[in-house]
Design a protein around this motif. Structure first.
Motif, short mmCIF file in Angstrom:
data_model
loop_
_atom_site.label_atom_id
_atom_site.label_comp_id
_atom_site.label_asym_id
_atom_site.label_seq_id
_atom_site.Cartn_x
_atom_site.Cartn_y
_atom_site.Cartn_z
N ALA A 1 0.84 -1.20 0.00
CA ALA A 1 0.00 0.00 0.00
C ALA A 1 0.88 1.24 0.00
CB ALA A 1 -0.93 0.01 1.21
N ARG A 2 0.39 2.27 -0.67
CA ARG A 2 1.02 3.59 -0.65
C ARG A 2 0.07 4.53 0.08
NH1 ARG A 2 2.36 0.87 -5.17
NH2 ARG A 2 4.53 1.02 -5.92
N ILE A 3 0.54 5.12 1.17
CA ILE A 3 -0.33 5.87 2.06
C ILE A 3 0.26 7.25 2.33
CG2 ILE A 3 -1.20 3.76 3.13
CD1 ILE A 3 0.65 4.32 5.50
N ARG A 4 -0.47 8.03 3.14
CA ARG A 4 -0.03 9.35 3.57
C ARG A 4 0.28 9.34 5.06
NH1 ARG A 4 1.76 11.94 -0.81
NH2 ARG A 4 0.32 11.65 -2.55
N LEU A 5 0.93 10.38 5.52
CA LEU A 5 1.34 10.46 6.93
C LEU A 5 0.14 10.34 7.86
CD1 LEU A 5 4.06 10.88 8.44
CD2 LEU A 5 3.51 13.31 8.54
N GLY A 6 -0.98 10.92 7.47
CA GLY A 6 -2.18 10.87 8.31
C GLY A 6 -2.79 9.48 8.42
N ASP A 7 -2.33 8.55 7.61
CA ASP A 7 -2.88 7.18 7.62
C ASP A 7 -2.08 6.24 8.52
OD1 ASP A 7 -4.75 7.94 5.64
OD2 ASP A 7 -3.28 7.56 4.06
N LEU A 8 -1.10 6.77 9.24
CA LEU A 8 -0.17 5.88 9.95
C LEU A 8 -0.84 5.03 11.03
CD1 LEU A 8 3.16 7.90 10.10
CD2 LEU A 8 2.89 5.52 9.35
N ASN A 9 -1.84 5.55 11.72
CA ASN A 9 -2.50 4.73 12.74
C ASN A 9 -3.17 3.52 12.10
OD1 ASN A 9 -2.12 5.76 15.46
ND2 ASN A 9 -3.16 7.61 14.75
N ASP A 10 -3.80 3.71 10.96
CA ASP A 10 -4.41 2.59 10.25
C ASP A 10 -3.33 1.63 9.75
OD1 ASP A 10 -6.95 3.60 10.64
OD2 ASP A 10 -7.00 4.66 8.72
N ALA A 11 -2.20 2.17 9.31
CA ALA A 11 -1.11 1.33 8.80
C ALA A 11 -0.52 0.47 9.91
CB ALA A 11 -0.03 2.21 8.18
N VAL A 12 -0.38 1.04 11.11
CA VAL A 12 0.14 0.28 12.24
C VAL A 12 -0.82 -0.85 12.60
CG1 VAL A 12 0.60 0.42 14.72
CG2 VAL A 12 1.57 2.13 13.18
N ALA A 13 -2.11 -0.56 12.59
CA ALA A 13 -3.11 -1.59 12.89
C ALA A 13 -3.07 -2.70 11.85
CB ALA A 13 -4.50 -0.96 12.94
N ALA A 14 -2.89 -2.34 10.59
CA ALA A 14 -2.81 -3.34 9.52
C ALA A 14 -1.58 -4.22 9.68
CB ALA A 14 -2.82 -2.66 8.15
N LEU A 15 -0.46 -3.61 10.08
CA LEU A 15 0.76 -4.39 10.27
C LEU A 15 0.62 -5.34 11.45
CD1 LEU A 15 3.60 -4.79 9.15
CD2 LEU A 15 4.41 -3.03 10.73
N ARG A 16 -0.03 -4.89 12.51
CA ARG A 16 -0.27 -5.77 13.64
C ARG A 16 -1.13 -6.97 13.26
NH1 ARG A 16 -1.02 -1.00 17.09
NH2 ARG A 16 0.79 -0.78 18.44
N GLY A 17 -2.03 -6.75 12.30
CA GLY A 17 -2.92 -7.82 11.86
C GLY A 17 -2.23 -8.91 11.09
N GLY A 18 -1.02 -8.64 10.59
CA GLY A 18 -0.22 -9.67 9.94
C GLY A 18 -0.33 -9.74 8.43
N GLU A 19 -1.38 -9.18 7.85
CA GLU A 19 -1.57 -9.32 6.41
C GLU A 19 -0.75 -8.31 5.61
OE1 GLU A 19 -3.06 -11.54 4.68
OE2 GLU A 19 -4.17 -12.67 6.20
N ALA A 20 -0.54 -7.12 6.18
CA ALA A 20 0.17 -6.07 5.45
C ALA A 20 1.63 -6.46 5.23
CB ALA A 20 0.10 -4.75 6.22
N LEU A 21 2.14 -6.12 4.07
CA LEU A 21 3.51 -6.44 3.73
C LEU A 21 4.38 -5.20 4.00
CD1 LEU A 21 5.38 -8.60 2.75
CD2 LEU A 21 4.86 -7.93 0.40
N ARG A 22 4.60 -4.37 2.99
CA ARG A 22 5.31 -3.12 3.18
C ARG A 22 4.40 -1.98 2.74
NH1 ARG A 22 8.78 -4.36 6.27
NH2 ARG A 22 10.91 -3.53 6.32
N GLN A 23 3.99 -1.19 3.73
CA GLN A 23 3.24 0.01 3.44
C GLN A 23 4.22 1.16 3.38
OE1 GLN A 23 -0.71 -0.29 5.97
NE2 GLN A 23 0.94 -1.32 7.06
N ILE A 24 4.12 1.97 2.35
CA ILE A 24 5.05 3.07 2.15
C ILE A 24 4.30 4.39 2.28
CG2 ILE A 24 6.58 4.23 0.51
CD1 ILE A 24 7.81 1.72 1.49
N VAL A 25 4.80 5.25 3.18
CA VAL A 25 4.25 6.58 3.32
C VAL A 25 4.94 7.49 2.32
CG1 VAL A 25 3.90 8.53 4.90
CG2 VAL A 25 3.89 6.18 5.79
N LEU A 26 4.16 8.13 1.46
CA LEU A 26 4.68 9.08 0.50
C LEU A 26 4.40 10.49 1.00
CD1 LEU A 26 3.48 7.35 -2.81
CD2 LEU A 26 5.75 7.24 -1.74
#
Length: 362
Positions: free
Chosen positions: A335-360
């Motif tokens: 996923a390519r995300i924004r700085l404001g999406d980091l809380n959602d990105a952290v939750a996704a990483l904890r869930g195990g399915e997310a691979l590498r989310q990149i903040v642009l």
């Protein structure tokens, strides 16, 4: 500027705010405008306390950006240069650096526990950067040694991945294990670093590469980037029998950071083979082996911190491998995300399915 701040170890929420400022650029420092930064499992470890860090903390250690200011003593970099951030910059003068192990240099890492380069709030409270970096911010101030120049035509998101995941994984194959062509490799854990190990093994000419991960959803991508086979942990005994005739693999890479998976990597590796620990584990997670097996099985238990890389050489080298089509980095970005999406990105990483989310960051 905007940044994501962790106020307490163990908190599951980041404070994303826009009143963050930076300390002045010192004579040997650089100021970098971050253009891309990864959401890595080590960031979670810093937030949870598995990797000890001071708070308030701005996480993020896998990043790339553009130099906007240099200190008066900095001559190797200039404003406008594109750099990948190294979270273990080498001082060049300590015993680790002079004996050819710059990845073990602790000078700047230790400084990061007492020197916070961020300020926030009306009273200008100090915040620290993870490992002295803090790339979950729009700009950072770091030692000049932490900025490794790369070609301007390397995409920002690719450069960010090189800053940690790629260097840790591919470096473990090239520098620590020195995987030989025609050998057999097993990789336990298929996150971003595990996929990087798989790619390194493919580039090195391994004939068999087994990816092991409990999430079958990760198996397809593991095969895409180089694994010849992919199984869940319960299928490992059958894979050992089928792929190695029961002998075990020449190299067993552990890319999870758990005692149980380190022991699994030991068990999956043949007598006389190499077991390489790549995952960052907790200080109280103890691993035990019998003294008998340590001696008589003849296996080599190796650690690989930051891929044992000299980033001054390896960052530009890995960028060249990408440009030559040998490293598939786009496929690793989930996923390519924004700085404001980091809380959602952290939750996704904890869930195990997310691979590498990149903040642009524009």
């Amino acid at each position: 500027m905007r940044a994501a701040i962790l106020h307490a170890v163990g908190s599951d929420k980041l404070d994303i705010r826009d009143d963050v400022t930076l300390a002045p650029v010192g004579p040997a420092d650089i100021r970098v405008r971050i253009r891309a930064t990864g959401v890595c499992h080590s960031d979670l470890s810093a937030m949870s306390g598995v990797l000890p860090m001071p708070v308030p903390l701005i996480p993020g250690h896998e990043g790339a950006g553009e130099v906007v200011e240099v200190g008066e003593h900095v001559t190797a970099l200039a404003p406008g240069d594109h750099v990948v951030i190294s979270w273990t910059p080498a001082c060049g003068a300590c015993d680790s650096c002079t004996r050819g192990q710059p990845y073990l240099c602790k000078r700047y890492l230790m400084e990061s526990f007492t020197k916070g380069n961020f300020r926030f709030g009306g009273d200008g409270a100090t915040a620290f950067g993870m490992a002295g970096c803090g790339t979950w911010a729009e700009e950072i101030v770091v030692p000049a040694h932490a900025g490794i120049k790369i070609d301007d035509d390397v995409p920002w998101e690719v450069a960010a991945l090189i800053g940690c995941g790629i260097t840790t994984g591919v470096g473990a194959v090239f520098n620590t294990a020195k995987v030989r062509p025609g050998s057999t490799v097993a990789v336990i854990g298929c996150g971003g670093v595990g996929l990087s190990v798989i790619q390194g093994a493919r580039i090195s000419g391994a004939r068999t590469i087994l990816a092991v991960d409990p999430l079958e959803s990760k198996h397809e991508l593991a095969r895409k980037v180089g694994a010849t086979h992919a199984v869940t942990p319960d299928q490992v005994p059958g894979a050992i029998a089928e792929l190695t005739g029961g002998a075990g693999f020449d190299y067993g890479f552990e890319v999870v950071g758990k005692a149980a998976t380190i022991q699994s990597a030991w068990q999956i590796t043949r007598s006389g083979g190499d077991v390489i620990v790549v995952g960052a584990g907790a200080m109280d997670d103890m691993v035990s082996f019998s003294a008998f097996s340590l001696l008589f099985e003849g296996k080599n238990l190796l650690s690989s911190l930051y891929g044992e890389s000299d980033v001054r050489h390896d960052f530009p080298y890995f960028a060249k491998l990408y440009k030559a089509g040998l490293l598939d980095l786009e496929s690793m970005i989930s996923a390519r995300i924004r700085l404001g999406d980091l809380n959602d990105a952290v939750a996704a990483l904890r869930g195990g399915e997310a691979l590498r989310q990149i903040v642009l960051i524009d």
